[in-house]
Scaffold this motif. Structure first.
Motif, PDB file in Angstrom:
ATOM      1  N   LEU A 177       0.844  -1.196   0.000  1.00 41.02           N
ATOM      2  CA  LEU A 177       0.000   0.000   0.000  1.00 41.02           C
ATOM      3  C   LEU A 177       0.881   1.248   0.000  1.00 41.02           C
ATOM      4  CD1 LEU A 177      -3.066   0.345   0.123  1.00 41.02           C
ATOM      5  CD2 LEU A 177      -2.860   0.679   2.569  1.00 41.02           C
ATOM      6  N   ALA A 178       1.944   1.187   0.807  1.00 34.90           N
ATOM      7  CA  ALA A 178       2.865   2.317   0.887  1.00 34.90           C
ATOM      8  C   ALA A 178       3.480   2.617  -0.468  1.00 34.90           C
ATOM      9  CB  ALA A 178       3.962   2.023   1.919  1.00 34.90           C
ATOM     10  N   GLU A 179       3.850   1.540  -1.201  1.00 35.48           N
ATOM     11  CA  GLU A 179       4.439   1.743  -2.526  1.00 35.48           C
ATOM     12  C   GLU A 179       3.404   2.353  -3.475  1.00 35.48           C
ATOM     13  OE1 GLU A 179       7.595   1.191  -3.120  1.00 35.48           O
ATOM     14  OE2 GLU A 179       7.992   0.305  -1.175  1.00 35.48           O
ATOM     15  N   GLN A 180       2.154   1.895  -3.374  1.00 38.03           N
ATOM     16  CA  GLN A 180       1.115   2.404  -4.261  1.00 38.03           C
ATOM     17  C   GLN A 180       0.892   3.896  -4.057  1.00 38.03           C
ATOM     18  OE1 GLN A 180      -1.907  -0.458  -3.174  1.00 38.03           O
ATOM     19  NE2 GLN A 180      -2.109  -1.031  -5.318  1.00 38.03           N
ATOM     20  N   VAL A 181       0.855   4.316  -2.791  1.00 37.43           N
ATOM     21  CA  VAL A 181       0.636   5.730  -2.514  1.00 37.43           C
ATOM     22  C   VAL A 181       1.759   6.571  -3.090  1.00 37.43           C
ATOM     23  CG1 VAL A 181       0.423   7.443  -0.697  1.00 37.43           C
ATOM     24  CG2 VAL A 181      -0.662   5.248  -0.441  1.00 37.43           C
ATOM     25  N   MET A 182       2.948   5.979  -3.095  1.00 36.36           N
ATOM     26  CA  MET A 182       4.086   6.732  -3.602  1.00 36.36           C
ATOM     27  C   MET A 182       3.995   6.911  -5.110  1.00 36.36           C
ATOM     28  SD  MET A 182       7.951   5.714  -2.891  1.00 36.36           S
ATOM     29  CE  MET A 182       7.714   5.420  -1.177  1.00 36.36           C
ATOM     30  N   GLY A 183       3.094   6.156  -5.750  1.00 34.82           N
ATOM     31  CA  GLY A 183       2.939   6.266  -7.196  1.00 34.82           C
ATOM     32  C   GLY A 183       3.782   5.263  -7.954  1.00 34.82           C
ATOM     33  N   VAL A 184       4.192   4.188  -7.285  1.00 27.85           N
ATOM     34  CA  VAL A 184       5.014   3.179  -7.938  1.00 27.85           C
ATOM     35  C   VAL A 184       4.147   2.388  -8.924  1.00 27.85           C
ATOM     36  CG1 VAL A 184       6.471   1.183  -7.537  1.00 27.85           C
ATOM     37  CG2 VAL A 184       6.401   3.018  -5.870  1.00 27.85           C
ATOM     38  N   THR A 236       2.647  -0.614 -11.324  1.00 28.86           N
ATOM     39  CA  THR A 236       2.329  -2.007 -11.020  1.00 28.86           C
ATOM     40  C   THR A 236       3.503  -2.917 -11.382  1.00 28.86           C
ATOM     41  OG1 THR A 236       0.113  -1.436 -11.677  1.00 28.86           O
ATOM     42  CG2 THR A 236       0.552  -3.754 -11.316  1.00 28.86           C
ATOM     43  N   ARG A 296       6.681  -2.220 -11.431  1.00 25.97           N
ATOM     44  CA  ARG A 296       7.765  -2.096 -10.471  1.00 25.97           C
ATOM     45  C   ARG A 296       7.414  -2.776  -9.152  1.00 25.97           C
ATOM     46  NH1 ARG A 296      12.438   0.921  -9.649  1.00 25.97           N
ATOM     47  NH2 ARG A 296      12.830   1.159  -7.424  1.00 25.97           N
ATOM     48  N   ARG A 349       9.976  -5.493  -8.158  1.00 25.44           N
ATOM     49  CA  ARG A 349      10.890  -5.099  -7.097  1.00 25.44           C
ATOM     50  C   ARG A 349      10.440  -5.534  -5.701  1.00 25.44           C
ATOM     51  NH1 ARG A 349      15.080  -1.538  -7.198  1.00 25.44           N
ATOM     52  NH2 ARG A 349      16.082  -1.698  -9.228  1.00 25.44           N
ATOM     53  N   HIS A 350       9.143  -5.595  -5.495  1.00 27.26           N
ATOM     54  CA  HIS A 350       8.678  -5.795  -4.124  1.00 27.26           C
ATOM     55  C   HIS A 350       7.974  -7.122  -3.901  1.00 27.26           C
ATOM     56  CE1 HIS A 350       9.867  -1.736  -3.168  1.00 27.26           C
ATOM     57  NE2 HIS A 350       9.306  -1.348  -4.285  1.00 27.26           N
TER      58      HIS A 350
END
Lengths: 155, 326, 332
Positions: free
Chosen positions: A47-54, A56, A58, A62-63
């Protein structure tokens, strides 16, 4: 059983054996990847990555992938012995690789025909099978330890 | 707090616990003394890594396999728990001594109705099933569950978080134990429910006459509920006394700092809250002398070399600190 | 100062059963409202705090503001732009300007990445690879008070307070205009809580960033925030300047919350308003005023009529039929 039926139908050859082995083991991998991905997808850091605008892609590469690959490698390394055994089984029954291509299964089969005279061909043929099974199991465990930073013991 | 064991339900003396780790021996508890007098509520305060959980695990004798208890005694109703066999311990746990955990959902079995769980834990009693069921209904009534007769057949997930915690308290007190260990029982609850649970514990304690060992990091809850307070830091008990002594006249610098840090005790608005500088020492490679010296604001020369003695500053108020020592 | 964020009449709904099942069961409204009629604004360089118990919808509101949840009604306006109707590239631009500090300090950090990769990831994602990422990592770590050697650690090698600092460093990377902090002190010891809050306060003074804090910990609210809203079952019960809320709370729920907070003083004079029962689920939202089932002052029309939003003083609003008198907390 599926393996036997298919080989019986198509006829024994190296290609059939490989194809059969691939088809029988793929569902297990799919299941493992699916459940792992679902678990990881639900965690807060995604969720944190999504908010950052990463993107799909990546997030996946990456995660999620690094967290899925560990169990997969263990599964694969534990599967190598199973696959060898499967091939050996097929060859033992004469449904696998045809001579002159060597196979542990065919060696065991040859040994089996001589079992009344001497046990040595069977013993000599199975020792490498046992060793390689153990070897790949240990390899899998070490690989997992190497990939997962939590299990690395150098701190 | 009296140091005579006869008055105490539980009396931990000079208890040390080590864990064998890859880096060496980690000393989780060192020469810990804790007394729980009959019919009183004792609060244990401390931050993460202070040894609270190890203390509970050693009292209920469920320490991890790599733990080792080199010295100390845990006297409970006249018996040393450390010398009992696991069979004898099972006769005490859940009977004379019971425990309530932080997360009620993890202590209640999700696939068994709470009625059956409450009847099952009365397996020691020779009463009939109907009597056991009635006892469960009475317990649920006493913890404030409305309509207990019908709700007995429901499953844990059908209750809200506050209700679940009430049920685990009812189950813990069903056997009327001499000691209830409550491990952060209100941490998972909201403020308005927290108050309800505190009041419930207080009134049940008065009814049953048991003692409570209450572990929490919430100073407000400790102040409101407890009669005595034990302050732990890095595996040691650094101070113990009555709740008023601890909160009004803290003798150990750590206690004083902890109280000062709690934003609840700062009534005027500030943009810069007090903190305790530094970090808790590594429990594998402990420093010489006092464990708190690297963060202390009253540090003296002897703190570097000498471990402070456990001494009485005034009646029933103990501290281990060189400051103002005779 | 101008508003950086303006939220008007926001409503967030969740579907609780499929359309087919709803028709079969004869349910006309297969949705629940997690957030209902939320209106607030956050000014530049100020801290706005949203207080509520679990299940009050406060985290849902935060996720909706970040554009992670679809909204049913209402508007979210960030620096003059409407968030609810943004397309992909506008959303990407918006996410450069806001950042999150997550509730779980360690769990919100990707476990297979080193701290340096984690805190510089925002630059890579937003196409700013040209800078020296190593230098940036060290600069950010320094800003949150961590030394450079933390750059090579993995999240599980950090203590709660250190992981929280890494989370803050990450949130600061793109120099955002708004930071949304969901329970920034959850899971931290008292002494570490102070450090994190001081850090946030200091960064706000230095960088002029706005902070939107979501918490249930009342003790920290008055030390960090300019304005506060109290949320109950998805609706704002009371909203105003933090000092006003703490000194003269007018909504019975605010009063109960403030009085329920145990004080670290065994001789504290506790004049409590104890609430009956527990928070009702969103599935069976009470009619009229949502709070009437627990309110000690509820009267007949509370069960039927939804209370209007009333202004009691400068920017101090509440939704209650019978607000308490100023400075006279226990009688109406």
């Amino acid at each position: 059983m599926f393996a036997l039926a298919t080989v019986a139908l198509v006829g024994p050859s190296l290609t059939t054996v490989i194809a059969v082995i691939i088809v029988t083991s793929i569902p297990t991998y799919g299941r493992v990847v699916r459940t792992q991905t679902l678990t990881i997808k639900a965690s807060e850091f995604i969720l944190a990555e999504q908010v950052m605008g990463v993107s799909t892609f990546r997030i996946l590469s990456r995660h999620i992938l690094p967290n899925v690959i560990g169990p997969l490698i263990i599964l694969a390394s534990m599967d190598i012995p199973t696959v060898i055994a499967l091939e050996a089984g097929l060859s033992f029954l004469g449904m696998g690789v045809k001579p002159p291509t060597p196979s542990w299964g065919s060696i065991l089969n040859d040994g089996y025909t001589l079992i009344r005279n001497t046990p040595w061909p069977i013993i000599a043929g199975s020792i490498p099978l046992v060793l390689i099974t153990l070897g790949f199991t240990f390899l899998g465990e070490s690989l997992r330890d190497l990939i997962d930073p939590k299990l690395r013991k150098n701190f | 707090m009296t140091q005579e064991t006869s008055e105490n339900v539980l009396s931990v003396r000079n208890l040390s616990v080590d864990y064998a780790t890859e880096r060496g021996s980690l000393s989780a508890l060192r020469h810990v003394n804790v007394d729980v007098p009959k019919g009183s509520i004792v609060g244990v305060v401390g931050e993460s890594g202070c040894g609270k959980s190890t203390l509970i695990s050693s009292i209920i004798r469920l320490l991890a396999d790599n733990a080792n208890t080199p010295n100390g005694t845990i006297d409970f109703e006249g018996r040393d728990l450390l010398s009992l066999s696991q069979d004898e311990m099972r006769g005490i746990r859940g009977n004379r001594m019971s425990i309530v955990f932080q997360d009620p959902m993890s202590t209640l079995n999700p696939v068994i109705s709470i009625g059956r769980q409450m009847i099952d834990i009365q397996h020691r009693s020779h009463k009939t099933k109907a009597e056991k069921r009635q006892r469960s209904i009475d317990m649920l009534t006493s913890v404030g569950i409305p309509d207990p007769t019908n709700r007995l057949d429901q499953f844990p997930h059908e209750f809200s978080g506050g209700m679940q915690q009430r049920i685990s308290i009812a189950m813990a007190l069903q056997a009327e134990p001499a000691l209830l260990i409550a491990d952060e029982p209100t941490t998972a609850l909201d403020a308005t429910l927290e108050v309800q649970i505190i009041h419930l514990l207080k009134s049940l304690q008065a009814d049953i006459g048991c003692s409570i060992l209450f572990i929490s990091h919430h100073l407000g809850v400790i102040a409101e509920l407890c009669d005595y307070v034990v302050v732990m830091y890095a595996g040691e008990v650094v101070e113990q006394g009555t709740v008023r002594d601890i909160f009004h006249h803290p003798a150990h610098p750590y206690t004083a700092m902890l109280l000062k840090c709690d934003p609840a005790s700062i009534s005027t608005k500030t943009r810069s809250l007090p903190t305790i500088k530094g970090e808790i020492p590594d429990l594998v490679t402990l420093p010489q002398g006092c464990v708190f010296k690297n963060r202390c604001d009253r540090v003296m020369q002897q703190c570097d070399s000498k471990v402070p003695m456990w001494r009485e500053v005034k009646n029933a108020h103990f501290v281990s600190c060189h400051w103002n020592a005779p | 100062m101008s508003n950086i964020l303006e939220v008007n009449n926001l409503r967030v709904r969740f579907r609780v059963m499929s359309a087919l099942k709803a028709r079969y069961k004869g349910v006309t409204d297969p949705f629940i409202d997690a957030v209902r009629d939320a209106s607030f604004s956050i000014k530049e360089a100020e801290t706005f705090t949203l207080v509520g118990e679990s299940g009050s919808g406060k985290s849902t509101l935060a996720l909706a503001v970040a554009g992670l949840l679809p909204t049913a009604e209402g508007t979210i306006n960030f620096a003059g732009k409407e968030v609810t109707t943004m397309d992909r590239s506008q959303m990407q631009e918006y996410r450069r300007n806001i950042s999150f500090i997550w509730q779980n300090p360690t769990g919100s950090l990707s476990p297979r990445q080193r701290v340096s990769a984690l805190i510089t990831e925002p630059y890579i994602v937003h196409g700013m690879r040209d800078r020296d990422l190593n230098a940036e990592a060290i600069r950010l770590l320094k800003m949150v008070g961590l030394s450079a050697h933390f750059a090579d650690r993995y999240p599980h090698q950090l203590s709660g307070g250190q992981a929280r600092r890494v989370g803050v460093a990450r949130a600061l990377a793109l120099n955002p205009k708004l930071i949304i902090a969901d329970e920034p002190t959850a899971g931290l010891d008292v002494s570490v809580q102070g450090e994190i809050l001081n850090l946030l306060n200091r960064l706000q003074d230095d960088l002029g960033v706005s902070i939107f804090v979501i918490t249930h910990n009342l003790n920290i609210v008055r030390h960090i925030s300019n304005r506060t809203a109290i949320m109950y079952l998805g609706r704002f019960a009371e909203q105003g300047f933090t000092d006003d809320i703490f000194e003269s709370p007018r909504h019975p729920y605010t009063l109960a919350l403030l009085s329920a907070n145990p004080k670290p003083n065994p001789d504290a004079d506790m004049e409590r308003i104890e609430l009956k029962g527990e928070v009702p689920g969103l599935m069976n939202r009470p009619s009229g005023c949502e709070f009437h089932t627990r309110c000690p002052f509820s009267a007949e029309n509370c069960t039927e009529v939804v209370p209007p939003q009333i202004d009691v003083s400068d920017q101090h609003t509440l939704t209650c039929h019978y607000p308490r008198q100023e400075n006279n907390t226990l009688s109406p």
